[in-house]
Design an enzyme around this catalytic site. Structure first.
Site, short mmCIF file in Angstrom:
data_model
loop_
_atom_site.label_atom_id
_atom_site.label_comp_id
_atom_site.label_asym_id
_atom_site.label_seq_id
_atom_site.Cartn_x
_atom_site.Cartn_y
_atom_site.Cartn_z
N CYS A 119 53.51 62.60 0.24
CA CYS A 119 52.68 63.76 0.60
C CYS A 119 53.36 65.08 0.29
CB CYS A 119 52.35 63.71 2.09
SG CYS A 119 51.35 62.28 2.51
N HIS A 258 51.04 70.43 6.11
CA HIS A 258 50.40 69.18 5.69
C HIS A 258 49.35 68.79 6.74
CE1 HIS A 258 49.80 65.46 3.75
NE2 HIS A 258 50.37 64.72 4.67
N ASN A 288 43.64 63.67 5.18
CA ASN A 288 44.94 63.72 4.52
C ASN A 288 44.76 63.24 3.09
OD1 ASN A 288 47.56 63.29 3.66
ND2 ASN A 288 48.20 62.10 5.45
O1 UT7 Z 1 50.83 61.82 5.44
C1 UT7 Z 1 51.97 61.05 5.69
C2 UT7 Z 1 52.44 61.34 7.04
N1 UT7 Z 1 51.61 60.68 8.02
C3 UT7 Z 1 51.51 61.15 9.23
O2 UT7 Z 1 52.06 62.18 9.52
C4 UT7 Z 1 50.75 60.35 10.24
C5 UT7 Z 1 51.50 60.32 11.55
N2 UT7 Z 1 50.93 59.47 12.58
C6 UT7 Z 1 49.74 59.74 13.21
O3 UT7 Z 1 49.07 60.68 12.86
C7 UT7 Z 1 49.33 58.89 14.38
O4 UT7 Z 1 50.43 58.12 14.81
C8 UT7 Z 1 48.13 57.94 14.09
C9 UT7 Z 1 46.88 58.76 13.93
C10 UT7 Z 1 48.40 57.15 12.83
C11 UT7 Z 1 47.95 56.99 15.28
O5 UT7 Z 1 47.79 57.74 16.48
P1 UT7 Z 1 48.61 57.34 17.78
O6 UT7 Z 1 48.18 58.26 18.84
O7 UT7 Z 1 50.06 57.36 17.40
O8 UT7 Z 1 48.06 55.92 18.10
P2 UT7 Z 1 48.84 54.53 18.14
O9 UT7 Z 1 49.16 54.07 16.77
O10 UT7 Z 1 49.95 54.60 19.12
O11 UT7 Z 1 47.72 53.64 18.77
C12 UT7 Z 1 47.26 53.86 20.10
C13 UT7 Z 1 46.12 52.90 20.37
C14 UT7 Z 1 46.44 51.47 19.96
O12 UT7 Z 1 45.81 50.62 20.90
P3 UT7 Z 1 46.67 49.88 22.03
O13 UT7 Z 1 47.70 49.09 21.30
O14 UT7 Z 1 47.25 50.99 22.85
O15 UT7 Z 1 45.63 49.08 22.74
C15 UT7 Z 1 45.78 51.33 18.63
O16 UT7 Z 1 45.43 50.00 18.33
O17 UT7 Z 1 45.01 53.29 19.58
C16 UT7 Z 1 44.56 52.18 18.82
N3 UT7 Z 1 44.02 52.67 17.56
C17 UT7 Z 1 42.74 52.96 17.40
N4 UT7 Z 1 41.68 52.92 18.25
C18 UT7 Z 1 40.47 53.30 17.78
C19 UT7 Z 1 44.67 52.88 16.39
N5 UT7 Z 1 43.82 53.32 15.46
C20 UT7 Z 1 42.59 53.37 16.06
C21 UT7 Z 1 41.33 53.76 15.64
N6 UT7 Z 1 40.31 53.71 16.52
N7 UT7 Z 1 41.09 54.18 14.38
#
Ligand code: UT7
Length: 335
Positions: A119, A258, A288
């Site tokens: 990115c 970004h 993104n």
């Molecule tokens: O461009 C390259 C750089 N990339 C980035 O900077 C991305 C950085 N990371 C992020 O933006 C975030 O970590 C994400 C958007 C990818 C994920 O958000 P999060 O708040 O960190 O969620 P998580 O991965 O900790 O997931 C929390 C919960 C999980 O459920 P459980 O295990 O707590 O039951 C996931 O399974 O949210 C669930 N989850 C979703 N639920 C509904 C993950 N994706 C989804 C979804 N819809 N799309």
């Protein structure tokens, strides 16, 4: 006071191409177990553009951006000394997509090469092009950043499929001796990022086989939580450093971060002491677009910038690779 006549590289034109198809959160909710509410509150994306035209790759969008840039600015292909393309989704492993774009645009007398810095590709390509221009080796260079992220996203994986969109943007860089243009850059990397953000197969370690396709290994893998923490910490660090060493205060810059997650953008903006109206955002309708993110954000906001305005651009992505660049906008009322 002596006049600053150092030759710097300045953006003198910018163009973008976004595909027509809009993939909404509601449509995604019918594909995987997610919801508009989750995506809006956790990430801040409402919709993203997807390239649906059959049989075309990233260059389709980049060529449109470059051709429009040439036309709008009455430039001939022979006026251009080369194209540097940043992407993680090249048309093919080789030849370079830059060469494909140059050929389609009739640019025959210049250099063409790709840069892959995740990115953070645009800011690295910008600094590289600036060095060619400052040295006098090139006069007019195009940096084009494009991504067909939909070609490497698993639309059965809710962890990644809401996050990315497709698009391309091109900037024309020319020498500038009136004090505007690129002022400073900080570019950094840490290979620890391989663990958290990668594509498992398709490279020379694990070329494509029936097994790698069956195992869905040709898609983006991301450990979002770890990438999130690194992104906040490192984008803030280099942006504060570049402001500090150039004596910039948050009220006198536009910050273009970004666009991976609204919560990352807000956290970085807060650490920098930015007013929210000075932090530019288009994540809600662009998502993104990896290395195309920053130039699309510039293009979306070019109407705001006046000659002499201070812009800090910062990006973070696979590698990890990240950085910040500081430029003074060089043109009033850019077309
Ligand atoms: O461009 C390259 C750089 N990339 C980035 O900077 C991305 C950085 N990371 C992020 O933006 C975030 O970590 C994400 C958007 C990818 C994920 O958000 P999060 O708040 O960190 O969620 P998580 O991965 O900790 O997931 C929390 C919960 C999980 O459920 P459980 O295990 O707590 O039951 C996931 O399974 O949210 C669930 N989850 C979703 N639920 C509904 C993950 N994706 C989804 C979804 N819809 N799309």
């Amino acid at each position: 006071m002596t006049k600053d006549t150092k030759v710097r590289a300045a953006i003198t034109a910018i163009e973008a191409y976004l595909p027509e198809y809009i993939l909404t959160n509601d449509e995604l909710s019918r594909m995987v177990d997610t919801s508009d509410e989750w995506i809006m509150t956790r990430v801040g994306i409402r919709e993203r553009r997807i390239l649906k035209e059959p049989g075309v790759g990233m260059s389709y969008m980049a060529i449109k951006a470059v051709k429009t840039l040439l036309e709008k600015n009455n430039l001939q292909p022979s006026d251009i000394d080369g194209i540097i393309c940043s992407t993680v989704t090249p048309d093919m492993v080789f030849p370079s997509t830059a060469a494909i774009i140059s050929d389609a645009c009739g640019i025959k007398n210049g250099l063409s090469f790709d840069m892959q810095v995740g990115c953070a590709g645009f800011i690295h390509a910008f600094k590289t092009a600036a060095l060619y221009i400052e040295s006098g080796f090139c006069k007019r260079l195009i940096v084009v950043s494009g991504e067909k992220m939909s070609s490497i996203i698993d639309y059965t994986d809710r962890n990644t499929c809401p996050l990315f969109g497709d698009g391309a943007a091109a900037v024309l860089l020319e020498p500038c001796a009136d004090g505007n243009g690129l002022q400073d850059a900080i570019l950094r990397s840490d290979g620890i990022g391989k663990e958290y953000l990668h594509m498992k197969a398709g490279g020379s370690i694990k070329p494509a086989t029936h097994e790698t396709v069956d195992a869905r290994e040709h898609f983006v893998y991301q450990d979002g939580k770890n990438v999130f923490k690194w992104a906040v910490s490192k984008m803030s660090e280099v942006s504060l450093e570049i402001m500090d060493r150039n004596g910039l205060n948050p009220n006198e810059i536009y910050f273009l971060p970004h666009q991976a997650n609204m919560r990352i953008i807000e956290a970085v903006g807060n650490r920098m002491g930015m007013r929210s109206d000075r932090v530019l955002v288009n994540i809600d309708n662009r998502a993104n677009t990896s290395s195309a993110t920053i130039p699309i954000l510039l293009w979306d906001n070019k109407h705001l910038f006046l000659k002499g305005d201070n812009l800090v651009l910062s990006s973070f992505g696979a590698g990890f690779a990240w950085g910040s660049i500081y430029l003074k906008w060089a043109v009033d009322n850019m077309k």
